[in-house]
Design an enzyme around this catalytic site. Structure first.
Site, short mmCIF file in Angstrom:
data_model
loop_
_atom_site.label_atom_id
_atom_site.label_comp_id
_atom_site.label_asym_id
_atom_site.label_seq_id
_atom_site.Cartn_x
_atom_site.Cartn_y
_atom_site.Cartn_z
N LYS A 1 -0.80 -1.07 -4.37
CA LYS A 1 -1.89 0.00 -4.52
C LYS A 1 -1.40 1.11 -4.37
O LYS A 1 -0.74 1.62 -3.76
CB LYS A 1 -2.58 -0.29 -3.27
N TYR B 1 0.93 -1.14 0.04
CA TYR B 1 -0.14 -0.05 -0.05
C TYR B 1 1.00 1.31 -0.19
O TYR B 1 1.58 1.56 0.84
CB TYR B 1 -0.94 0.07 1.23
O1 NGF Z 1 -8.94 8.11 1.26
C1 NGF Z 1 -7.86 8.16 0.70
C2 NGF Z 1 -6.56 8.46 1.11
N1 NGF Z 1 -7.65 7.40 -0.46
C3 NGF Z 1 -8.65 6.52 -1.05
C4 NGF Z 1 -8.12 5.16 -1.12
O2 NGF Z 1 -7.05 5.31 -2.05
C5 NGF Z 1 -7.94 4.90 0.07
C6 NGF Z 1 -9.17 7.26 -2.45
O3 NGF Z 1 -10.26 6.51 -2.70
C7 NGF Z 1 -7.97 3.21 0.17
O4 NGF Z 1 -8.07 2.59 -0.64
C8 NGF Z 1 -7.86 2.65 1.53
O5 NGF Z 1 -9.07 2.90 2.35
O6 NGF Z 1 -6.88 2.57 2.06
C9 NGF Z 1 -9.57 8.67 -1.98
O7 NGF Z 1 -10.41 8.79 -1.08
C10 NGF Z 1 -10.34 9.37 -3.32
O8 NGF Z 1 -9.72 9.10 -4.47
C11 NGF Z 1 -10.65 10.70 -3.07
O9 NGF Z 1 -9.41 11.62 -2.96
O10 NGF Z 1 -6.98 10.04 1.53
#
Ligand code: NGF
Length: 291
Positions: free
Chosen positions: A164, A136
């Site tokens: 990721k 990640y």
């Molecule tokens: O929320 C975050 C970080 N990133 C998410 C995602 O990468 C997190 C992204 O969807 C994720 O997969 C996890 O829960 O570990 C964003 O929220 C989205 O692109 C809006 O910016 O801040």
């Protein structure tokens, strides 16, 4: 072994006002993602799950509930990363025993760990489990950058099958795709799904897919079919929505949008702030505007 490619919701967790897990609400969010959103998988225990504010027992309970509710309906990835390496090792064993299809671990954060320490962390998490690991990589939150030669060293371990990639650097994404054609790359920024798909990602993991799954699926499939201008139309609407969500508070607003659909998505965990009347009202407006 299950194919890991596809679109995943980064699973939200429903909390009661006192901060305890709302199991009923969590199960509803899981079912919504499977039955209504038709996601290929769930990424459990990530940033969106507010995981880094939870105890080990709470993290385990969420892994249990997600597996119990989803069974084998969709692919399940357990995010087990923590700067407490012993906890990560314990969670990796726990999720593997539950039958999770893969593990993921955020790069260790807060302290300025050297690359050798980062490598030791990943090797230690997976050494005693029969499972696959997705790194990640989210440098804007962790401050941890990994170069292509360093990724190559991590990927030399066959159990480390992908990354990721929550990064806006498309040059790096293109270099990664070219350098590691056999590793899985998941896009982590929902607002960049189209260009990431053009560059050949294997799937995507995102918070907004909990509510915006249909549009995300359209963007992904249209782009893969080379219908770029059609995909761009949907990405534009999606990014208007994401901008509005981010302005109103990311995870709380997604939960309020789910609540508009009758799902008991609950509150966020402290120290994230409680809902204000203004935030609730704005979420209602956002719901009317986009859904
Ligand atoms: O929320 C975050 C970080 N990133 C998410 C995602 O990468 C997190 C992204 O969807 C994720 O997969 C996890 O829960 O570990 C964003 O929220 C989205 O692109 C809006 O910016 O801040």
């Amino acid at each position: 072994m299950r194919d890991l490619k596809g679109l995943y919701s980064a699973l939200l967790c429903s909390f009661h006002e006192d901060g305890t897990i709302n199991e009923k609400g969590l199960r509803q969010i899981i079912r919504h993602n499977i039955d209504h959103n038709k996601m290929d998988g769930l990424y459990v225990g990530g940033s969106t799950g507010e995981n880094f504010m939870l105890s080990t027992e709470e993290k385990k309970r969420i892994f249990e509930i997600a597996k119990d509710e989803a069974k084998d309906d969709v692919t399940l990835i357990a995010q087990v990363g923590s700067i407490n390496l012993k906890e990560s090792i314990e969670l990796a064993k726990f999720a593997t025993d539950l039958g999770y299809d893969a593990l993921s671990a955020v790069t260790p954060f807060y302290y300025k760990f050297s690359f050798d320490e980062v490598r030791h962390y990943y090797e230690s998490i997976i050494s005693d489990v029969d499972n696959r690991m997705i790194i990640y990589f989210i440098p804007f939150l962790t401050g941890v950058n990994i170069s292509i030669p360093q990724f190559e060293k991590l990927f030399a371990n066959k159990k480390i099958v992908g990354v990721k990639f929550t990064q806006g650097d498309f040059y790096l994404l293109e270099r990664m795709r070219k350098a590691f054609p056999d590793k899985l790359i998941f896009a982590g920024f929902d607002e960049m799904l189209l260009p990431a798909t053009v560059l050949g990602i294997d799937g995507a993991i995102g918070s907004t897919y909990n509510v915006n799954a249909a549009r995300a699926r359209q963007i992904y499939e249209l782009t893969r079919a080379n219908k770029i201008s059609e995909a761009l139309e949907v990405q534009h609407i999606t990014n208007d929505l994401i901008t509005d969500i981010l302005d109103n508070g990311l995870y709380g607003t997604i939960k309020l949008l789910l609540a508009e659909q009758g799902i008991e998505a609950g509150c966020c965990r402290e120290p994230m702030k409680p809902y204000t009347p203004e935030m609730r009202a704005r979420a209602k407006e956002i719901y009317k505007k986009y859904f």
